[in-house]
Design a protein around this motif. Structure first.
Motif, PDB file in Angstrom:
ATOM      1  N   UNK A  75     -16.950  -7.780 -48.841  1.00  0.00           N
ATOM      2  CA  UNK A  75     -16.194  -7.800 -47.582  1.00  0.00           C
ATOM      3  C   UNK A  75     -15.845  -9.249 -47.207  1.00  0.00           C
ATOM      4  N   UNK A  76     -16.806 -10.146 -47.385  1.00  0.00           N
ATOM      5  CA  UNK A  76     -16.553 -11.561 -47.067  1.00  0.00           C
ATOM      6  C   UNK A  76     -15.461 -12.130 -47.976  1.00  0.00           C
ATOM      7  N   UNK A  77     -15.493 -11.731 -49.248  1.00  0.00           N
ATOM      8  CA  UNK A  77     -14.466 -12.206 -50.192  1.00  0.00           C
ATOM      9  C   UNK A  77     -13.099 -11.647 -49.809  1.00  0.00           C
ATOM     10  N   UNK A  78     -13.103 -10.372 -49.370  1.00  0.00           N
ATOM     11  CA  UNK A  78     -11.827  -9.758 -48.958  1.00  0.00           C
ATOM     12  C   UNK A  78     -11.252 -10.459 -47.730  1.00  0.00           C
ATOM     13  N   UNK A  79     -12.164 -10.886 -46.848  1.00  0.00           N
ATOM     14  CA  UNK A  79     -11.694 -11.595 -45.651  1.00  0.00           C
ATOM     15  C   UNK A  79     -11.116 -12.960 -46.011  1.00  0.00           C
ATOM     16  N   UNK A 196      -3.646  -7.678 -49.551  1.00  0.00           N
ATOM     17  CA  UNK A 196      -3.621  -8.798 -50.498  1.00  0.00           C
ATOM     18  C   UNK A 196      -5.034  -9.359 -50.680  1.00  0.00           C
ATOM     19  N   UNK A 197      -5.740  -9.472 -49.560  1.00  0.00           N
ATOM     20  CA  UNK A 197      -7.106  -9.988 -49.599  1.00  0.00           C
ATOM     21  C   UNK A 197      -8.016  -9.089 -50.426  1.00  0.00           C
ATOM     22  N   UNK A 198      -7.829  -7.785 -50.268  1.00  0.00           N
ATOM     23  CA  UNK A 198      -8.664  -6.829 -50.995  1.00  0.00           C
ATOM     24  C   UNK A 198      -8.405  -6.930 -52.494  1.00  0.00           C
TER      25      UNK A 198
END
Ligand SMILES: Cc1cc2nc3c(=O)[nH]c(=O)nc-3n(C[C@H](O)[C@H](O)[C@H](O)COP(=O)(O)OP(=O)(O)OC[C@H]3O[C@@H](n4cnc5c(N)ncnc54)[C@H](O)[C@@H]3O)c2cc1C
Ligand SMILES: Nc1ncnc2c1ncn2[C@@H]1O[C@H](COP(=O)(O)O)[C@@H](O)[C@H]1O
Lengths: 266, 317
Positions: A75-79, A196-198
């Protein structure tokens, strides 16, 4: 600047949280997620990078927890965090805050061995244990200044100034990098991961370390090494709903005041 | 009898009530010694009256601007000097951080947010309320000198009269402890109402007030209550954060909690569901908070509260 954000994987607060038979928190039977209060830390790290345009700022999400806890890092990486480090080891299960802070400190050391860490960020408290002691313990172990419970974060060069809304006063606290910084939920809503983040998160580096990788012995952590012991847990008896009246032309106020008088509050 | 160190929480020398509660709890475990960081001239009598046999005074001229690290160092030196059997600290944000640092310094376990402490042959047994108040947990510290932070209202202050012998203590503060510094401090303005965490009655308002807290404050004043708020009301800028009740605000456990225009999210419940009596006023009969109430009014708070305020004032005559 090299930032490490500590993110915890916690049981969903809106689910039915339970204890295991050994009095540890059930972290497997209940759905978990990135502790909402740590999202604010990730958000502030991202905003810092956005505000300090042109600087080379790297953000690593660090989590200590079971296999499933990798979801918190994702989740942090996706953010928008750049890298993830997950410390997972069977021996860690049941660790108290003292042991958890040791593992986090040692992991920070290993991250720092590659590239000096300037800023360790955390949430104000974990939403399960809610002790608010890990940031202070980390500062103590790492011999770093501790700037905590920030509701507003401002920085210029190496100097950070934060606002802290205390019990009896509002303070402005100043510290210099390297340091430990914890932020509150007053710092502003955390962003949702974009599509895009995901997609981008899938390609970001994510390392998994065992205790042996960071130089922690198995007997320094876990339930048996805990410096505190839970003796009993008891579910609070559910509250029973009392009388509910519907207000019609002032009847509600009268009924309310009668109730308060019957309970001797007036 | 063994010494129990109690860290004094004070505002400019005036001892706050939670410290007196800690002295009551400390007497169950041993002989209370207060640790006063600052100028104790104003507070020493109060501490003695409530059971402090000794008062260690640490002059804070050097410590004052430097947050928690030097306070943890002062406590470390006192634990080592006195061989104390336990350290009790008020459970504020600062108190918990002092506890965390002290735990690492002296190699002791720490329990935070206790709501009660009993003695098992001198060993403290702490009760905590966890998972939004849905569980009660009892526990002990098993290594080192137990460090326990205690929430407000966990015991009644008792007037017992103790010696209150003062002893000046000088502590050495490392440079590392001075690296974060308070550069400005603005005391919160007094509202003339009771302290939120100490009040017997709390009246809180949420988003349903629409930003007009006058009905909430009027009802609170009629009942002699403190005023609280939901996070939605705080986030909207209607009330300062110090008034927020809930997971990331204050935990309150008053005799009576009145929630007006608050839906009852789990994070709000976490801060109020151990209240003795709960009353809600909400125009939505489906509001989750109604599940917890002893008495509920389905209605518009802007009508119900002013009418109720008038009725209460009339009864008081
Ligand atoms: C990590 C985290 C921490 C949080 N911490 C806290 C916390 O510490 N404290 C906290 O409170 N929240 C906290 N929250 C937020 C919480 O989830 C809710 O969003 C918040 O409590 C909602 O506030 P509210 O009940 O005032 O607003 P709403 O949920 O919008 O409810 C407003 C209520 O007012 C009623 N209403 C509207 N008009 C009227 C009227 N005229 N008369 C009567 N009733 C009316 C509506 O029917 C509704 O039920 C936290 C959330 C997160 C994610
Ligand atoms: N197991 C963990 N892994 C990563 N970070 C953690 C962990 N436990 C606590 N933290 C961090 O420390 C903060 C305070 O936690 P606590 O002291 O448990 O309330 C959290 O908001 C996290 O940022």
């Amino acid at each position: 600047m090299n930032i490490v954000v500590c993110v915890k994987y916690v049981p969903d607060a809106t689910a039915d949280r339970q204890f295991e038979s050994d009095n540890t928190v059930d972290r497997v039977g209940v759905d978990g997620l990135l502790s909402e209060l740590d999202e604010y830390a990730v958000e502030q790290a991202l905003q810092l990078r956005e505000k300090r345009e042109g600087e080379d700022i790297e953000i690593t999400a660090l989590c200590v927890g079971p296999e499933k806890a990798v979801d918190a890092i994702r989740k942090a990486l996706q953010m928008g965090a750049d890298k993830g480090v997950h410390v997972v080891d069977d021996a860690i299960a049941g660790s108290d805050s003292v042991a958890t802070s040791l593992v986090l400190a040692k992991a920070r050391e290993k991250i720092g061995a590659e590239k000096k860490v300037d800023l360790v960020m955390t949430g104000m408290a974990s939403t399960d244990a809610s002790m608010s002691v890990i940031p202070a313990m980390l500062a103590e172990r790492l011999e770093l200044p501790q700037v905590t419970f920030a509701s507003v974060v401002e920085s210029q060069g190496e100097v950070f100034r934060v606002r802290r809304d205390g019990d009896t006063a509002t303070e402005i606290v100043e510290g210099r990098l390297p340091m430990v910084l914890s932020v509150t939920d007053q710092t502003g809503e955390a962003r949702y991961p974009s599509f895009k983040g995901i997609m981008a998160a899938k390609k970001k580096p994510l390392e998994t370390w065992a205790l042996s990788d960071i130089g922690v012995e198995a007997d320094q952590v876990g339930l048996s090494a805990s410096w505190t012991a839970v003796e009993g847990t008891e579910a609070r008896p559910p509250r029973t709903q009392g009388e509910i009246v519907t207000d019609e032309d002032g009847s509600g106020a009268t009924a309310l005041v009668d109730f308060l008088a019957s309970k001797k509050f007036i | 009898m063994s010494e129990i160190l109690v860290l004094v929480d004070h505002v400019d020398g005036a001892v706050r009530k939670p410290t007196l509660e800690l002295l009551t709890l400390a007497r169950r475990l041993g002989e209370p010694s207060a640790v006063f960081i600052g100028d104790a001239s104003q507070g020493a009598d109060t501490l003695a009256k409530h059971g402090a046999e000794k008062i260690y005074v640490v002059d804070d001229a050097e410590i004052k601007p430097y947050l928690v690290a030097p306070k943890a160092e002062a406590l470390q030196q006192l634990v080592e000097k006195t061989g104390a059997a336990a350290v009790l600290i008020p459970s504020s944000a600062e108190g918990k951080e002092i506890a965390g640092r002290l735990a690492i310094k002296i190699g002791s376990g720490v329990i935070t947010d206790a709501v009660d402490i009993t003695s098992d042959g001198g060993t403290p047994v702490a009760t905590q309320s966890v998972f939004a108040g849905n569980f009660t947990v009892t526990g002990k510290v098993t290594k080192g000198t137990p460090i326990i932070t205690v929430k407000p209202n966990s015991a009644a202050p008792e007037e017992v009269g103790a010696a209150g012998t003062q002893e000046q203590v000088s502590v050495t503060i490392s440079d590392a402890a001075k690296t974060a510094k308070v550069i400005k401090s603005e005391p919160r303005k007094a509202t003339g109402r009771p302290e939120l965490t100490e009040a017997a009655i709390v009246v809180s308002g949420g988003r349903g007030t629409g930003g007009d807290f006058a009905p909430v404050e009027g009802f609170a004043d009629a009942l002699g209550a403190a005023v609280g708020a939901s996070r939605a009301a705080v986030d909207s800028g209607w009330m300062p954060h110090a008034f927020q009740v809930g997971q990331t605000g204050k935990t309150v456990s008053p005799q009576l909690y009145v929630a007006a225009g608050i839906s009852g999210a789990i994070q709000h419940r976490a801060g109020m569901q151990t209240s003795k009596t709960i009353v809600a006023i909400n125009k939505d009969e489906e509001a989750p908070l109604f599940e917890l109430v002893d008495f509920g009014v389905v209605g518009d708070l802007h009508k119900v509260l002013p009418a109720a305020t008038e009725a209460v004032n009339a009864r008081k005559g």
